[in-house]
Motif scaffolding. Structure first.
Motif, PDB file in Angstrom:
ATOM      1  N   ARG A 141      -1.422 -15.175 -13.123  1.00 20.09           N
ATOM      2  CA  ARG A 141      -1.396 -15.419 -11.685  1.00 20.09           C
ATOM      3  C   ARG A 141      -0.971 -16.880 -11.507  1.00 20.09           C
ATOM      4  O   ARG A 141      -1.748 -17.797 -11.731  1.00 20.09           O
ATOM      5  N   ASP A 191       3.795 -13.165  -3.931  1.00 16.28           N
ATOM      6  CA  ASP A 191       2.867 -13.246  -2.787  1.00 16.28           C
ATOM      7  C   ASP A 191       1.989 -12.012  -2.620  1.00 16.28           C
ATOM      8  O   ASP A 191       1.610 -11.650  -1.502  1.00 16.28           O
ATOM      9  N   HIS A 192       1.699 -11.351  -3.722  1.00 17.51           N
ATOM     10  CA  HIS A 192       0.706 -10.266  -3.708  1.00 17.51           C
ATOM     11  C   HIS A 192       0.132 -10.127  -5.110  1.00 17.51           C
ATOM     12  O   HIS A 192       0.871 -10.217  -6.092  1.00 17.51           O
ATOM     13  N   SER A 236       0.831  -1.216   0.000  1.00 17.12           N
ATOM     14  CA  SER A 236       0.000   0.000   0.000  1.00 17.12           C
ATOM     15  C   SER A 236       0.864   1.263   0.000  1.00 17.12           C
ATOM     16  O   SER A 236       0.344   2.376  -0.098  1.00 17.12           O
ATOM     17  N   SER A 251       1.696 -12.078 -11.132  1.00 21.42           N
ATOM     18  CA  SER A 251       2.030 -12.373  -9.739  1.00 21.42           C
ATOM     19  C   SER A 251       2.326 -13.862  -9.565  1.00 21.42           C
ATOM     20  O   SER A 251       1.699 -14.715 -10.196  1.00 21.42           O
ATOM     21  N   ARG A 270      -4.634 -12.508   4.924  1.00 18.80           N
ATOM     22  CA  ARG A 270      -6.073 -12.615   4.737  1.00 18.80           C
ATOM     23  C   ARG A 270      -6.465 -13.983   4.163  1.00 18.80           C
ATOM     24  O   ARG A 270      -7.467 -14.574   4.569  1.00 18.80           O
ATOM     25  N   ASN A 271      -5.658 -14.480   3.244  1.00 19.75           N
ATOM     26  CA  ASN A 271      -5.939 -15.801   2.670  1.00 19.75           C
ATOM     27  C   ASN A 271      -5.768 -16.910   3.704  1.00 19.75           C
ATOM     28  O   ASN A 271      -6.569 -17.845   3.767  1.00 19.75           O
ATOM     29  N   TYR A 331      -1.739  -8.016  -8.031  1.00 23.76           N
ATOM     30  CA  TYR A 331      -2.171  -6.767  -8.667  1.00 23.76           C
ATOM     31  C   TYR A 331      -2.832  -7.143  -9.979  1.00 23.76           C
ATOM     32  O   TYR A 331      -2.292  -7.944 -10.745  1.00 23.76           O
ATOM     33  N   ASP A 374      -1.462  -7.640   8.701  1.00 27.81           N
ATOM     34  CA  ASP A 374      -2.426  -7.649   7.597  1.00 27.81           C
ATOM     35  C   ASP A 374      -1.733  -7.557   6.236  1.00 27.81           C
ATOM     36  O   ASP A 374      -0.878  -6.706   6.006  1.00 27.81           O
ATOM     37  N   SER A 375      -2.103  -8.481   5.349  1.00 24.00           N
ATOM     38  CA  SER A 375      -1.607  -8.512   3.969  1.00 24.00           C
ATOM     39  C   SER A 375      -2.495  -9.494   3.219  1.00 24.00           C
ATOM     40  O   SER A 375      -3.332 -10.177   3.822  1.00 24.00           O
ATOM     41  N   SER A 376      -2.334  -9.582   1.920  1.00 24.90           N
ATOM     42  CA  SER A 376      -3.140 -10.537   1.153  1.00 24.90           C
ATOM     43  C   SER A 376      -2.804 -11.959   1.579  1.00 24.90           C
ATOM     44  O   SER A 376      -3.678 -12.841   1.608  1.00 24.90           O
TER      45      SER A 376
END
Length: 336
Positions: free
Chosen positions: A319, A149-150, A131, A157, A193-194, A152, A188-190
């Motif tokens: 992806r 590991d993120h 971010s 990715s 969250r997963n 977009y 907190d990160s993608s």
């Protein structure tokens, strides 16, 4: 310094022929090519990367943007292995790597400015605050970018299958008889969250309700904060029978807290890590964990980035999901 012209005079051929031989072109005789290479080696000739850059309009240099929350740099066990695999594949394809930062000597630059300053052909981004406006600027720029590991939407990715990884871990712990399973997760990160989503989803499908106090937010790669949070779980009236830690390195803090509490692993409480780093397999008892495929992550990131650089017209936003596997150690007790 020996030049192509010097080699051409020595061999009695044109400069163009020497250039073709050194670049393995197929339109000259093999005998001529081998002789030119032999003479070049004897004369101590080395290709000039600057000259190659002028000719191809590429620097053959890949940027690496890597800054984690705990500022661990290349001592970060998981990402250091990912980046090592990236480096090996890049070098195999004739590329060097340069680390991108906001500071160069006494100059302050954005990540994008530093990438342009160094003249990199493309950038891989891993383990950073996605971010950050500086990261956004880089991603929205014209340089080829691959993220690890993120996700977009506008960039390729390479990601670990954190959803399946957590599901496989939970399933293993469940099959060992555990129903009171706690989770100290990372910031907190993608990725987080997963993993957290998969944690709740898998246990829900198994018919297990998770108390709110069993899920605590921590920090990746930080044994100190993990130790503190482990102590909070151990103070609960209905304490968990198994704790999942953010990662293998953080486990050290959890293990120390458990020992300070006078408990044994796994006799009194079970624990599970994540990443599958070497440390996890030399601990006593050997840590049960989810091993991520760091070699495939790094290799694939390099391959995709180089493909974007060398064949931009055929670029496809991809992806790529890389699966891990459970390493059953000795830290999860079999309950009746």
């Amino acid at each position: 310094m020996v030049s192509i012209k010097d080699i051409s005079i020595k061999c009695g051929v044109s400069i163009a022929t020497v250039s073709k031989a050194l670049n393995n072109h197929s339109d000259i005789a093999e005998a001529t090519k081998e002789n030119i290479k032999k003479v070049a080696k004897e004369m101590g000739y080395f290709p000039n990367s600057y000259a190659r850059a002028l000719k191809t309009n590429r620097s053959y240099n890949l940027g690496v943007l890597f800054v984690d929350d705990t500022q661990s740099g290349l001592t970060h066990d998981y990402f250091s292995h990912v980046l090592d695999s990236f480096k090996v594949e890049a070098e195999r394809s004739g590329y060097d790597i340069t680390f991108i930062s906001k500071h160069t000597g006494h100059k302050n630059m954005s990540y994008y400015e530093h990438s342009k300053y160094r003249g990199v052909d493309g950038v891989v981004i891993a383990c950073i605050d996605f971010s950050d406006p500086g990261v956004e600027e880089l991603i929205q720029g014209e340089l080829p970018v691959v993220t690890i590991d993120h996700i977009y939407n506008s960039r390729t990715s390479i990601i670990s299958d954190n959803v399946k990884g957590m599901k496989d871990l939970i399933t293993y712990v469940y099959e060992m008889g555990h129903r009171k399973i706690a989770y100290i997760h990372g910031a907190d990160s993608s990725v987080t969250r997963n993993r957290v989503g998969s944690f709740y989803k898998t246990l829900g499908e198994l018919g297990i309700e998770v108390p709110d106090e069993y899920v605590i937010s921590g920090i990746y790669h930080d044994p100190d904060s993990t130790a503190k949070l482990t102590k909070e779980l151990l103070k609960l009236k209905e304490r968990p029978t198994c704790i999942i830690f953010p990662d293998d390195f953080s486990c050290i803090g959890g293990i120390n807290a458990i020992k300070e509490h006078g408990l044994r692993i796994p006799e009194d409480i079970s624990i599970v890590g994540y990443d599958g780093i070497l440390l996890s397999q030399v601990l006593d008892p050997k840590l049960t964990t989810l091993q991520q495929d760091t070699k495939s992550l790094g290799r694939c990131a390099a391959q995709k980035l180089i493909a974007l650089i060398e064949n931009p017209k055929a670029s496809i936003i991809e992806r790529v999901v890389i699966e891990g596997k459970v390493l059953p150690g000795k830290t999860v007790k079999k309950l009746n």
